[in-house]
Design a protein around this motif. Sequence first.
Motif, short mmCIF file in Angstrom:
data_model
loop_
_atom_site.label_atom_id
_atom_site.label_comp_id
_atom_site.label_asym_id
_atom_site.label_seq_id
_atom_site.Cartn_x
_atom_site.Cartn_y
_atom_site.Cartn_z
N TYR A 1 0.81 -1.22 0.00
CA TYR A 1 0.00 0.00 0.00
C TYR A 1 0.85 1.27 0.00
CZ TYR A 1 0.82 0.57 5.03
OH TYR A 1 1.39 0.74 6.26
N TYR B 1 -3.27 6.67 1.75
CA TYR B 1 -2.93 5.64 0.76
C TYR B 1 -4.19 5.21 0.02
CZ TYR B 1 1.38 5.53 3.33
OH TYR B 1 2.55 5.93 3.93
N LEU C 1 -6.58 2.69 -0.78
CA LEU C 1 -6.87 1.48 -0.02
C LEU C 1 -8.38 1.31 0.12
CD1 LEU C 1 -4.94 -0.44 1.55
CD2 LEU C 1 -5.46 0.90 3.60
#
Length: 147
Positions: A118, A133, A135
């Motif tokens: 990530y 990030y 995600l």
Amino acid sequence: MEMHQNITFRDSLIHGTGGFATRDIAAGSQVVEYVGRKIGKQESLRQCELENPYIFTLDDEFDLDGNVDWNPARLLNHSCAPNCEAQEEAGRIWIVALRDIRAGEELTFNYNYDLTDYREHPCRCGAANCVGYILAEEFFPELQERG
Ligand SMILES: C[S@@+](CC[C@H](N)C(=O)[O-])C[C@H]1O[C@@H](n2cnc3c(N)ncnc32)[C@H](O)[C@@H]1O
Ligand SMILES: [Zn+2]
């Protein structure tokens, strides 16, 4: 005929080019279809190793490689507070509005990346709750615990 009159593509503050609503869009509307080449998992893995960012999971057997110029949805950016989400319906992927969207807003969805590598995918979505990030939302708590 151009089938995407509800989207225009221009420079985004998030990254590169993004898609923007040209008119108000009601919650639940199918905004644009995510189209591409239907590929098997082996070819998908190969594409991921080539760092093709346009691979979309379809089901256990097939993925979609959206890296084709006839897929305008490939230009939509990721956000931690997206106004759209990708939904599968009868084997097709649609970008669907999660809430009412005003003309001019950038259209975003969560790319649903997992925790693998990530750190290689920093997020610059600018949302107040941005986790830093790219995600999937299900991993947000785990990331916050990691600090
Ligand atoms: C599918 S493309 C999206 C279109 C892209 N903006 C462009 O101009 O080609 C995916 C790439 O856009 C960038 N991107 C999308 N959302 C982002 C975000 N929230 N933060 C940082 N980069 C993002 C990343 O480089 C990602 O690999
Ligand atoms: Zn973010």
